[in-house]
Write a protein that holds these residues in place. Structure first.
Motif, PDB file in Angstrom:
ATOM      1  N   ARG A  45      -0.414  66.443  44.989  1.00 61.68           N
ATOM      2  CA  ARG A  45      -1.042  65.361  45.334  1.00 61.68           C
ATOM      3  C   ARG A  45      -0.804  64.216  43.883  1.00 61.68           C
ATOM      4  NH1 ARG A  45      -4.573  68.264  47.983  1.00 61.68           N
ATOM      5  NH2 ARG A  45      -6.109  68.072  46.343  1.00 61.68           N
ATOM      6  N   ILE A  46      -1.076  64.867  42.903  1.00 63.44           N
ATOM      7  CA  ILE A  46      -1.212  64.100  41.538  1.00 63.44           C
ATOM      8  C   ILE A  46       0.494  63.592  41.355  1.00 63.44           C
ATOM      9  CG2 ILE A  46      -1.211  64.200  39.205  1.00 63.44           C
ATOM     10  CD1 ILE A  46      -3.850  66.059  39.656  1.00 63.44           C
ATOM     11  N   GLY A  47       1.513  64.730  41.495  1.00 66.45           N
ATOM     12  CA  GLY A  47       2.569  64.250  41.522  1.00 66.45           C
ATOM     13  C   GLY A  47       3.223  63.181  42.225  1.00 66.45           C
ATOM     14  N   ARG A  48       2.926  63.149  43.408  1.00 66.40           N
ATOM     15  CA  ARG A  48       2.859  62.101  44.600  1.00 66.40           C
ATOM     16  C   ARG A  48       2.398  60.814  43.954  1.00 66.40           C
ATOM     17  NH1 ARG A  48       2.609  66.135  48.262  1.00 66.40           N
ATOM     18  NH2 ARG A  48       0.308  65.694  48.728  1.00 66.40           N
ATOM     19  N   ARG A  49       1.275  61.074  43.427  1.00 67.25           N
ATOM     20  CA  ARG A  49       0.611  59.518  43.080  1.00 67.25           C
ATOM     21  C   ARG A  49       1.388  58.963  41.921  1.00 67.25           C
ATOM     22  NH1 ARG A  49      -5.379  61.513  42.769  1.00 67.25           N
ATOM     23  NH2 ARG A  49      -5.448  62.156  44.671  1.00 67.25           N
ATOM     24  N   LEU A  50       1.723  59.914  40.974  1.00 63.22           N
ATOM     25  CA  LEU A  50       2.367  59.064  39.801  1.00 63.22           C
ATOM     26  C   LEU A  50       3.633  58.917  40.170  1.00 63.22           C
ATOM     27  CD1 LEU A  50       1.354  62.126  37.018  1.00 63.22           C
ATOM     28  CD2 LEU A  50       0.804  59.748  37.239  1.00 63.22           C
ATOM     29  N   ALA A  51       4.640  59.546  40.938  1.00 72.15           N
ATOM     30  CA  ALA A  51       5.818  59.339  41.509  1.00 72.15           C
ATOM     31  C   ALA A  51       5.829  57.649  42.047  1.00 72.15           C
ATOM     32  CB  ALA A  51       6.374  60.160  42.554  1.00 72.15           C
ATOM     33  N   LEU A  52       4.703  57.314  42.980  1.00 72.92           N
ATOM     34  CA  LEU A  52       4.617  56.185  43.516  1.00 72.92           C
ATOM     35  C   LEU A  52       3.863  55.080  42.592  1.00 72.92           C
ATOM     36  CD1 LEU A  52       3.128  57.545  46.951  1.00 72.92           C
ATOM     37  CD2 LEU A  52       5.490  56.709  46.281  1.00 72.92           C
ATOM     38  N   ARG A  53       3.329  55.258  41.651  1.00 68.48           N
ATOM     39  CA  ARG A  53       2.891  54.317  40.625  1.00 68.48           C
ATOM     40  C   ARG A  53       3.983  53.451  40.049  1.00 68.48           C
ATOM     41  NH1 ARG A  53      -0.655  55.260  35.195  1.00 68.48           N
ATOM     42  NH2 ARG A  53      -1.278  53.065  35.064  1.00 68.48           N
ATOM     43  N   PRO A  54       3.490  52.089  40.119  1.00 70.78           N
ATOM     44  CA  PRO A  54       4.876  51.351  39.496  1.00 70.78           C
ATOM     45  C   PRO A  54       4.992  51.346  38.039  1.00 70.78           C
ATOM     46  CG  PRO A  54       2.715  50.145  40.576  1.00 70.78           C
ATOM     47  CD  PRO A  54       2.618  51.315  40.706  1.00 70.78           C
ATOM     48  N   VAL A  55       6.040  51.567  37.679  1.00 67.01           N
ATOM     49  CA  VAL A  55       6.512  51.429  36.013  1.00 67.01           C
ATOM     50  C   VAL A  55       6.390  50.162  35.403  1.00 67.01           C
ATOM     51  CG1 VAL A  55       8.271  52.298  34.557  1.00 67.01           C
ATOM     52  CG2 VAL A  55       7.863  53.582  36.792  1.00 67.01           C
ATOM     53  N   GLU A  56       5.618  50.024  34.501  1.00 66.05           N
ATOM     54  CA  GLU A  56       5.597  48.790  33.587  1.00 66.05           C
ATOM     55  C   GLU A  56       6.783  48.589  32.976  1.00 66.05           C
ATOM     56  OE1 GLU A  56       2.048  48.428  31.681  1.00 66.05           O
ATOM     57  OE2 GLU A  56       0.606  49.193  33.313  1.00 66.05           O
TER      58      GLU A  56
END
Length: 99
Positions: A45-56
């Protein structure tokens, strides 16, 4: 169960780094250990959240840092241009202004 001893294998599973034998042993352990199943699912779940987070976007530091580097220590030209007939050093050529 001794779940702490499985944390490395669980982490490697999340990263896709387990070999077939290690993965088979982990799958057997997961069949017996609800705590490790929960740990693995939380990691996913953490990995999916990080993968979906926009990259600044990061600032371009090239213009600020390049003047701080002594290019003569990187470039094959040294103090005298050796780029005959054309430069082969690329962007880091110390004598690029003469080309």
């Amino acid at each position: 169960m001794h779940c702490e001893s499985w944390r490395g294998a669980l982490s490697a599973e999340l990263d896709g780094e387990l070999g077939p034998a290690e993965r088979a042993a982990l799958v057997r352990h997961l069949g017996e250990c609800a705590a490790c199943v929960a740990w693995l699912e939380q990691g996913r779940r953490i990995g999916r959240r990080l993968a979906l987070r926009p990259v600044e976007s990061a600032p371009d530091l090239h213009a600020r840092l390049l003047p701080l580097v002594d290019l003569r220590t990187i470039c094959g030209c040294g103090d005298t241009c050796r780029c005959e007939p054309e430069c082969t050093c690329g962007d880091l050529c110390a004598c690029r202004s003469t080309h």
